[in-house]
Design a protein around this motif. Structure first.
Motif, PDB file in Angstrom:
ATOM      1  N   ALA A   1       2.291  -2.696  -7.771  1.00 45.27           N
ATOM      2  CA  ALA A   1       1.849  -1.428  -7.176  1.00 45.27           C
ATOM      3  C   ALA A   1       1.972  -0.300  -8.192  1.00 45.27           C
ATOM      4  N   LEU A   2       3.079  -0.277  -8.912  1.00 46.05           N
ATOM      5  CA  LEU A   2       3.267   0.748  -9.938  1.00 46.05           C
ATOM      6  C   LEU A   2       2.202   0.618 -11.015  1.00 46.05           C
TER       7      LEU A   2
ATOM      8  N   LEU B   1       1.657   9.447  -6.030  1.00 45.01           N
ATOM      9  CA  LEU B   1       2.141  10.811  -5.814  1.00 45.01           C
ATOM     10  C   LEU B   1       3.285  11.183  -6.763  1.00 45.01           C
ATOM     11  N   LEU B   2       4.265  10.306  -6.888  1.00 45.23           N
ATOM     12  CA  LEU B   2       5.484  10.646  -7.623  1.00 45.23           C
ATOM     13  C   LEU B   2       5.366  10.412  -9.120  1.00 45.23           C
ATOM     14  N   VAL B   3       4.517   9.464  -9.501  1.00 48.26           N
ATOM     15  CA  VAL B   3       4.414   9.118 -10.911  1.00 48.26           C
ATOM     16  C   VAL B   3       3.023   9.476 -11.457  1.00 48.26           C
ATOM     17  N   GLY B   4       1.992   9.057 -10.728  1.00 50.24           N
ATOM     18  CA  GLY B   4       0.623   9.238 -11.219  1.00 50.24           C
ATOM     19  C   GLY B   4       0.230  10.697 -11.377  1.00 50.24           C
TER      20      GLY B   4
ATOM     21  N   VAL C   1       0.833  -1.202   0.000  1.00 48.64           N
ATOM     22  CA  VAL C   1       0.000   0.000   0.000  1.00 48.64           C
ATOM     23  C   VAL C   1       0.873   1.260   0.000  1.00 48.64           C
ATOM     24  N   LEU C   2       1.950   1.213   0.765  1.00 50.45           N
ATOM     25  CA  LEU C   2       2.836   2.371   0.827  1.00 50.45           C
ATOM     26  C   LEU C   2       3.483   2.651  -0.536  1.00 50.45           C
ATOM     27  N   VAL C   3       3.972   1.595  -1.184  1.00 56.69           N
ATOM     28  CA  VAL C   3       4.592   1.782  -2.502  1.00 56.69           C
ATOM     29  C   VAL C   3       3.546   2.307  -3.495  1.00 56.69           C
ATOM     30  N   TYR C   4       2.344   1.776  -3.391  1.00 56.68           N
ATOM     31  CA  TYR C   4       1.261   2.232  -4.269  1.00 56.68           C
ATOM     32  C   TYR C   4       1.001   3.738  -4.073  1.00 56.68           C
TER      33      TYR C   4
END
Ligand code: PHE
Length: 460
Positions: free
Chosen positions: A218-219, A51-54, A43-46
Motif C-alpha cells: 500500500a505504501l 495523505l500522510l506521506v504522499g 485500501v484504508l492504509v493506502y
C-alpha cells in the motif's frame, strides 16, 4: 543553451502532473492489488499513505524542482547538497527500470483497442474474452515486443517534442474525457447486482487480512500512483513558473489521482461481484483485471458500450502515455541538463535502451521460460513481477525517504518557507507541512520498511 521550456500556466502544470500521476497505476494496478490484498484494510492504509506521506512529498518534490529549475540530480545537489545528487541519480535509475516494465502493460491497451473494435462490429462473447484469452495474449512473445515497440515509439516522439508542446497539450484533452467515461461507467456499475458487495469489499476494513507485506505494498503504491520517489515531480516542477502555487498544484494532483483510482476500483469490483464466472477468471490472472472485467460491463450493461469500449481503451492508452512520457522525461532531462546532450538525441538513446529492457520483461509472461519463472521476491515470479515489486515496493519508498530527510532536515527553513508560502496560502500550511516532512513521512516510511525487513527473512 536553449532557454528552459515552461508550462503555459498553473493549469498546464496541474494537467501535466496529473497526466503523469493518473495512469496504469490507477486503472490497472490499484484494482488488482486491492483484489490480491483482500480489499478494505488495504485500501484504508493506502489512503492514509496518500495523505500522510504522499501529499507532503508531492509538495517537496515540486518545490525542489520549481526552486532550482533543474532535473533531479542537479536539483538535489543545488537544493540540498552535493552528496544528495545521489538520491536524484537513484531516481533516474528507478525511472529507467519502471519504464522498462510499464510499457508492456501500456502496449496491451493498443491491442485492446483493436479487440474492442472487433467486438463492437463482430459481436462479443464473454467466454472468448475471459482470462484464458488474456493469458494467451501475454504469452505471445512476438506480440508483446511489437506492442511495447509501438508504445515506446510514441513516448519517444512526445518527449523529443518537448514539454509544453507535447506533454501539456496531450493531457489537456485526455484527462477530462477519460474522467467523463469513468463517470458513465461508474453510474452504470451502481445498477449491477454485485455493487453492494463491491462497496463492502473496498470500504469495510478487516485488518486480520492485511499482513506486513500488504502494508508495504500500500505504501509503495502510494508512491507509484502519485509518481513520487524518483524525481518525476521534481522534473515537472522544474518547468513551473515561480509565480505558480506549489500547494494548490499538489493538492489538485493528489485529489484527481485518488478519485480516479477509487472510481476504477469500484467499477471493476461491481462487475466482478456481479458475474460469478468472472471472479474465477480474474483470480487466475489478477494482472489482467482491467482487461478481463471491463469488456463485460461495456458489452452487456452500458448503453452505447460498443462505442465507448474502444474509446475507453484508447484513453487508457493515452493516460499510460502521459505517464510513460514523464518517466522518460526524467531520464532524458538528466542527459540534457547534466551531460549537454540534445533533446532529440537523448530521447532516442534513452528510449532505445529502455526498450531493450522492455523486450526482456515482455518475454517474461511465459514466452521465455528462464525469464518467466525465477523468483527473487516471494510469489513474484519472472522479470516483470520482480521489477514491479522492486521498484514500487522498495526503490520508490527509499527514494522518497531520502528526499524527505534531505528536504526536511538539510534545506534551510527560510528557503522552504519562502517556496511554499505565497499570498494565497493559509499560515498553518507551512508548519504542518514541515512537521510532516520532518517527522511523520520519514518515520512512517522508515517504520514500514524496517518492519518488513526485520519481520521476514526473505524480504517481502
Ligand atoms: N503514476 C503513474 C501511474 O500511476 C506511474 C508513474 C510512476 C509515472 C512514477 C511516473 C513516475 O500509472
Amino acid at each position: 543553451m536553449q532557454p528552459r521550456d515552461q508550462w503555459t500556466s498553473n493549469l498546464g502544470f496541474v494537467l501535466a502532473a496529473a497526466g503523469s500521476a493518473v495512469g496504469l497505476g490507477n486503472l490497472w494496478k490499484f484494482p488488482y492489488i486491492t483484489y490480491a490484498n483482500d480489499g478494505g484494510a488495504f485500501v484504508l492504509v493506502y489512503l492514509l499513505c496518500i495523505l500522510l506521506v504522499g501529499m507532503p512529498i508531492m509538495m517537496a518534490e515540486i518545490m525542489v524542482g520549481r526552486k532550482t529549475q533543474k532535473s533531479p540530480v542537479g536539483a538535489m545537489k543545488e537544493a540540498v547538497g552535493d552528496a544528495w545528487g545521489l538520491v536524484g541519480g537513484f531516481g533516474v535509475l528507478s525511472g529507467f527500470l519502471l519504464l522498462g516494465f510499464y510499457t508492456n502493460v501500456a502496449g496491451w491497451t493498443i491491442l485492446y483497442v483493436v479487440e474492442c473494435l472487433d467486438w463492437s462490429t463482430g459481436g462479443f462473447d464473454s467466454a472468448q474474452a475471459g482470462g484464458d484469452a488474456f493469458v494467451g495474449m501475454i504469452q505471445n512473445g512476438g506480440l508483446q515486443v511489437g506492442l511495447s515497440a509501438l508504445f515506446m515509439g510514441a513516448t519517444v516522439w512526445v518527449v523529443s517534442n518537448g514539454v509544453s508542446g507535447g506533454i501539456e497539450r496531450a493531457a489537456r484533452i485526455l484527462l477530462p474525457v477519460l474522467f467523463g467515461i469513468l463517470l458513465v461507467l461508474f453510474f452504470n456499475s451502481l445498477r449491477m447486482d454485485g455493487a453492494g458487495e463491491a462497496w463492502g469489499f473496498i470500504f469495510r476494513p478487516n485488518f486480520s487480512e492485511l499482513g506486513r507485506d500488504g502494508v508495504l505494498e500500500a505504501l509503495g503504491h502510494s508512491f507509484f500512483t502519485l509518481s513520487l520517489g524518483m524525481g518525476a515531480m521534481v522534473t515537472y516542477g522544474s518547468y513551473m513558473a515561480r509565480r505558480d502555487s506549489v500547494v494548490k498544484a499538489a493538492g489538485w494532483v493528489v485529489i484527481l489521482d485518488t478519485v480516479i483510482a477509487m472510481l476504477a476500483t469500484i467499477i471493476m469490483f461491481s462487475v466482478i461481484f456481479s458475474q460469478p464466472g468472472l471472479r474465477e477468471s480474474v483470480g487466475r490472472s489478477t494482472a489482467g483485471m482491467l482487461f478481463i472485467t471491463l469488456p463485460e460491463l461495456f458489452y452487456t450493461i452500458v448503453p452505447m458500450g460498443k462505442v465507448l469500449a474502444p474509446l475507453f481503451y484508447t484513453l487508457v492508452g493515452f493516460a499510460a502515455l502521459t505517464s510513460t512520457v514523464s518517466l522518460l522525461e526524467v531520464v532524458v532531462s538528466y542527459f540534457i541538463d547534466e551531460r549537454g546532450v540534445s533533446r532529440k538525441k537523448a530521447s532516442l538513446i534513452c528510449g532505445g535502451s529502455t526498450f531493450g529492457l522492455s523486450i526482456l520483461t515482455g518475454l517474461s509472461f511465459g514466452a521465455v521460460g528462464g525469464l518467466s519463472s525465477f523468483e527473487i521476491f516471494h510469489e513474484e515470479a519472472g522479470l516483470f513481477a520482480t521489477l514491479d515489486h522492486f521498484v514500487a515496493n522498495w526503490a520508490l519508498p527509499l527514494g522518497g525517504f531520502f528526499l524527505t530527510v534531505g528536504v526536511g532536515w538539510f534545506m534551510p527553513k527560510a528557503v522552504t518557507r519562502a517556496e511554499l508560502e505565497d499570498s494565497g496560502t493559509p499560515g498553518f500550511v507551512y508548519p504542518v507541512w514541515l512537521f510532516f516532512i520532518r517527522f511523520v513521512s520519514p518515520v512512517a516510511v522508515g517504520a514500514i520498511i524496517l518492519a518488513v525487513i526485520l519481520g521476514e527473512a526473505d524480504f517481502n
